[in-house]
Design a protein around this motif. Sequence first.
Motif, short mmCIF file in Angstrom:
data_model
loop_
_atom_site.label_atom_id
_atom_site.label_comp_id
_atom_site.label_asym_id
_atom_site.label_seq_id
_atom_site.Cartn_x
_atom_site.Cartn_y
_atom_site.Cartn_z
N THR A 84 11.99 7.03 -3.52
CA THR A 84 11.15 7.75 -4.44
C THR A 84 11.11 7.03 -5.49
N PRO A 85 9.97 6.88 -6.16
CA PRO A 85 8.82 8.28 -6.31
C PRO A 85 7.96 8.30 -5.25
N ASP A 86 8.06 7.19 -4.21
CA ASP A 86 7.06 7.26 -3.20
C ASP A 86 6.86 8.56 -2.27
N ALA A 87 7.96 8.90 -1.79
CA ALA A 87 8.09 10.31 -1.13
C ALA A 87 7.71 11.56 -1.66
N LEU A 88 8.14 11.49 -3.11
CA LEU A 88 7.82 12.64 -3.69
C LEU A 88 6.38 12.65 -4.13
N LEU A 89 5.81 11.59 -4.38
CA LEU A 89 4.20 11.54 -4.53
C LEU A 89 3.63 11.79 -3.32
N TYR A 90 4.12 11.27 -2.10
CA TYR A 90 3.34 12.00 -1.10
C TYR A 90 3.28 13.36 -0.87
N PHE A 91 4.58 14.14 -1.17
CA PHE A 91 4.65 15.30 -0.78
C PHE A 91 3.71 16.23 -2.02
N ASN A 92 3.71 15.68 -3.28
CA ASN A 92 3.12 16.33 -4.36
C ASN A 92 1.60 16.27 -4.05
N ASN A 93 1.17 15.13 -3.48
CA ASN A 93 -0.29 14.86 -3.30
C ASN A 93 -0.92 16.00 -2.20
N ARG A 94 -0.07 16.36 -1.41
CA ARG A 94 -0.45 17.28 -0.35
C ARG A 94 0.21 18.75 -0.15
N ASN A 95 0.60 19.03 -1.48
CA ASN A 95 1.29 20.31 -1.86
C ASN A 95 2.01 20.72 -0.58
N LEU A 96 3.11 19.67 -0.50
CA LEU A 96 4.03 20.22 0.44
C LEU A 96 5.33 20.26 -0.17
N ASP B 163 0.80 -1.21 0.03
CA ASP B 163 -0.09 -0.05 -0.01
C ASP B 163 0.84 1.19 -0.06
N ILE B 164 1.05 1.97 -0.92
CA ILE B 164 2.05 2.96 -1.36
C ILE B 164 1.27 3.93 -2.15
N GLU B 165 0.95 4.87 -1.57
CA GLU B 165 0.03 6.27 -2.26
C GLU B 165 0.83 6.59 -3.62
N GLY B 166 -0.04 6.52 -4.34
CA GLY B 166 0.28 6.97 -5.89
C GLY B 166 1.00 5.87 -6.68
N LEU B 167 1.47 4.57 -6.10
CA LEU B 167 1.91 3.52 -6.74
C LEU B 167 0.97 2.31 -6.83
N HIS B 168 0.55 1.87 -5.47
CA HIS B 168 -0.30 0.76 -5.39
C HIS B 168 -1.32 1.41 -4.44
N GLN B 169 -2.55 1.24 -5.10
CA GLN B 169 -3.63 1.98 -3.83
C GLN B 169 -5.05 0.91 -3.94
N THR B 170 -5.78 1.18 -2.76
CA THR B 170 -7.07 0.36 -3.09
C THR B 170 -7.76 0.46 -4.07
N ASP B 171 -7.88 2.03 -4.35
CA ASP B 171 -8.80 2.27 -5.55
C ASP B 171 -8.17 1.80 -6.91
#
Length: 243
Positions: A178-190, A30-38
């Motif tokens: 990354t890309p895990d961490a960068l996707l995390y920052f990007n999705n939260r505008n951080l 479960d990695i946001e932006g890579l593998h998701q429940t949706d």
Amino acid sequence: MKKGKLVLTLLLFASYFSYAESVIHIVAYDIEGLHQTDKKGKYDRVLAEVLPSEFDYKIQVAPPKRALRIFEQCSACCLSPMNDNPEFYDYAETLGAIQLPAYNSAVAYIFSQKDKMPIKDIEALAGKTIALQAGMSFGKSFIKRTKALKIATVQVSDFDSLFKMLELNRVDAVAAYTPDALLYFNNRNLTPFTYAKEHPIVIHEDALLCKNVSPEFMNKYRRNMASFSESEKFKEILEKVSD
């Protein structure tokens, strides 16, 4: 039991087990932006294109630590993102697992406070504390170096916890892919935490690792991946996240 009923019962059992074996069980981190429940992550979209249509699939998304446990205990299944590199895992040797063609490479960095200079090597953290996500492997060499440098490692469940600990100075640094961490920052505008872009600490090949699954499935997957990886759609899906 009459002979006719016995034969029918055996046929029903045979049919059941034939169906059960035709369903490919895929476990995904479960990695946001890579593998998701949706099923809308980048790796989900790649798998949707290359998984052979002749098979049925059960796709289970779980936190990394639990996903590893499921893979270790299943009789036949696949795990993503994973590889057979002995630097990271011993599944090829202990479970007879087979790596299918990689679809990407994940790169790990050391993240530090935003007002600090980038950390290029973990030697700068000697005697300090670094946080990691539980279940994510950074390799045997990384673990050996942290022990030799007396770096304390703290394992937490998710990126929210990782970077909150760093923000609150509860740890000196975070090791994350990354890309895990960068996707995390990007999705939260951080704004990303500081990291040395030219100095990764490890590179991890991301692929599907399977054990005890049909050779027919694996051969068709290989052919599909070879074809799809040359397409523009593949490049579009895996377009790097900008920092």
